[in-house]
Scaffold this active site. Structure first.
Site, short mmCIF file in Angstrom:
data_model
loop_
_atom_site.label_atom_id
_atom_site.label_comp_id
_atom_site.label_asym_id
_atom_site.label_seq_id
_atom_site.Cartn_x
_atom_site.Cartn_y
_atom_site.Cartn_z
N ALA A 209 0.16 5.71 -0.39
CA ALA A 209 -0.86 6.76 -0.45
C ALA A 209 -0.81 7.55 -1.76
CB ALA A 209 -0.68 7.72 0.73
N ASP B 1 3.24 -0.49 12.33
CA ASP B 1 4.58 0.08 12.56
C ASP B 1 4.61 1.60 12.41
OD1 ASP B 1 4.19 0.28 9.86
OD2 ASP B 1 6.04 -0.75 9.26
N HIS C 165 8.08 -0.37 7.00
CA HIS C 165 7.48 0.77 6.30
C HIS C 165 8.43 1.35 5.26
CE1 HIS C 165 3.53 2.68 7.12
NE2 HIS C 165 4.00 3.69 6.39
N GLY D 277 10.02 -4.40 1.51
CA GLY D 277 11.16 -3.54 1.78
C GLY D 277 12.42 -4.07 1.12
N GLY D 278 12.92 -3.34 0.13
CA GLY D 278 14.19 -3.68 -0.50
C GLY D 278 14.11 -4.60 -1.69
N TYR E 37 -5.31 1.97 8.55
CA TYR E 37 -4.82 2.71 9.71
C TYR E 37 -6.02 2.90 10.63
CZ TYR E 37 -0.51 4.18 7.26
OH TYR E 37 0.70 4.21 6.60
N SER F 114 -4.24 1.37 -0.01
CA SER F 114 -4.00 2.20 1.15
C SER F 114 -5.27 2.89 1.62
CB SER F 114 -2.95 3.27 0.81
OG SER F 114 -2.85 4.23 1.84
N PRO G 7 0.82 -1.22 0.00
CA PRO G 7 0.00 0.00 0.00
C PRO G 7 0.84 1.26 0.00
CG PRO G 7 0.03 -1.00 2.17
CD PRO G 7 0.68 -1.98 1.25
#
Length: 409
Positions: free
Chosen positions: A107, A186, A281, A316-317, A158, A134, A105
């Protein structure tokens, strides 16, 4: 432009570079990897949009470590196997997908392209790649899901300080056919993303609004950080016990996105959620937190039973097909990519499709060269992790080099 990647970070052919020098946008067929997409996005996006998406918390150490750790894990190819055909298909939370990849996700994708999340949805539907939407998307749930009926969509949530507002979104997610709720855990508060703060909200004065929450991106006395400003509605008091409320509020599977320790992975299992996303994140929350793939290794080392009870994902990555397979070998059901889907969106839906084609081709090639023909055949024995094993705790609470400290769950 601040933050633009260097040539050493983005290996490209001379032909691609010469097109850039001329000021023309490179033709899509010249894009060969995620680095190419990032290089184009750094030049094509507005200063604010580039700062918002490319930035991470403070010194961006975690953002860079996410990728660097993948590069230190090596592959161990097996040879003389029949690899004429290979299948990248798998299942995510019971949903058939074309490969172990989903869109993380992010924004306000409309900041990149007018079609935003709609273009991503159409591109993903063509190849069976799941998409996590998101809470701060630039289109409503129904607008996005109507682009691809029956396609696996997941809803990132959220928790709003107004719980009624969150309950309303959860009902909408069920009505729109979402397959799961990914609760972000997180980011109870936004990280300090200095590159985002330095650039005013928008060069043209346009105010960005997220239709699901009504959150607006406008500059304030601290700067122009969109993540910080648009996240003011988030309930920072939400804790483990509140998962009971969430379970009562939706029939959908619940996945916790943002697990960063083996201890919390174990707690997630004990609290009965359906899955976790090992994630920091994208390095955008707490800088110098552990890289995602390292945490995945920590969970495998300290509490392997988690993989038997939960579906475990990681983001991530991820830059290459090799990265996808390394994560799967370590126990991940699938991986998420966020920024690079946004970067590919500079070419609209066709760019999204091109990115998926590149990642699928790289994944298939990696599988065949490793000697496997199905995702289910991936296992840790195909990896050499000796270069990083000394960095991975061997027991719960074992990340501290001093006297033994009992892990606190």
């Amino acid at each position: 432009m601040a933050g633009t990647i260097s040539k050493t970070e983005c290996p490209v052919q001379d032909a691609f570079s010469s097109i850039e020098v001329s000021g023309r946008k490179p033709p899509l067929q010249s894009i060969l990897n995620t680095y190419d997409f990032e290089r184009v996005a750094a030049r094509e996006l507005s200063r604010k949009t580039w700062a918002f998406y490319s930035s991470a918390a403070t010194d961006m150490i975690t953002r860079d470590a996410n990728k660097a750790m993948y590069d230190r894990i090596l592959l161990r190819p097996r040879v003389l196997r029949n690899v004429k055909k290979a299948s990248t298909k798998t299942k995510i939370l019971g949903c058939e997908t074309g490969m172990p990849l989903f869109v993380s996700p992010a924004a306000m994708a409309k900041m990149v392209h007018p079609d935003g999340e709609l273009a991503i949805a159409r591109g993903c539907a063509k190849y069976g790649v799941g998409q996590c939407i998101s809470t701060n998307a630039s289109y409503s749930m129904s607008e996005i899901t109507s682009c691809a009926t029956g396609h696996p969509f997941f809803f990132q949530l959220y928790i709003n300080q107004d719980r009624v507002a969150s309950e309303k979104l959860l009902r909408q997610a069920e009505d729109c056919g979402f397959k799961a709720v990914f609760l972000t855990v997180d980011a109870p508060v936004a990280g300090k993303r200095e590159a985002d703060e330095r650039v005013e909200t928008d060069d043209s004065g346009v105010v960005h609004t997220a239709p699901m929450t009504g959150a607006q991106g406008v500059s304030d006395t601290k700067g122009g950080g969109l993540g910080r400003i648009m996240g003011k509605y988030i309930d920072a008091s939400f804790c483990w016990e509140d998962l009971k409320w969430l379970r009562r509020s939706t029939k959908l599977p619940i996945v916790l996105k943002g697990i960063q320790t083996a201890e919390d992975a174990l707690l997630a299992m004990e609290y009965g959620v359906d899955g976790i996303v090992v994630s920091n994140h994208g390095g955008r929350s707490l800088d110098t937190s552990t890289s995602s793939i390292s945490v995945l290794m920590e969970i495998r080392q300290c509490c392997p039973q988690v993989f038997e009870h939960l579906e475990v994902f990681v983001d991530g990555g991820i830059r290459r097909g090799t990265d996808i397979l390394k994560a799967v070998c370590l126990g991940a059901r699938a991986v998420g990519m966020g920024r690079h889907f946004l970067y590919s969106l500079t070419y609209g839906q066709e760019g999204v499709e091109r990115l998926i084609e590149i990642m699928k081709d790289e994944l298939e090639t990696t599988m065949k060269l490793l000697g496997i023909t199905d995702i289910s055949q991936a296992h840790p024995g195909l990896l050499n992790t000796l270069d990083v094993d000394h960095m991975i705790p061997k027991r719960l609470g074992g990340s501290y080099s001093g006297p033994v400290v009992k892990a606190r769950l």
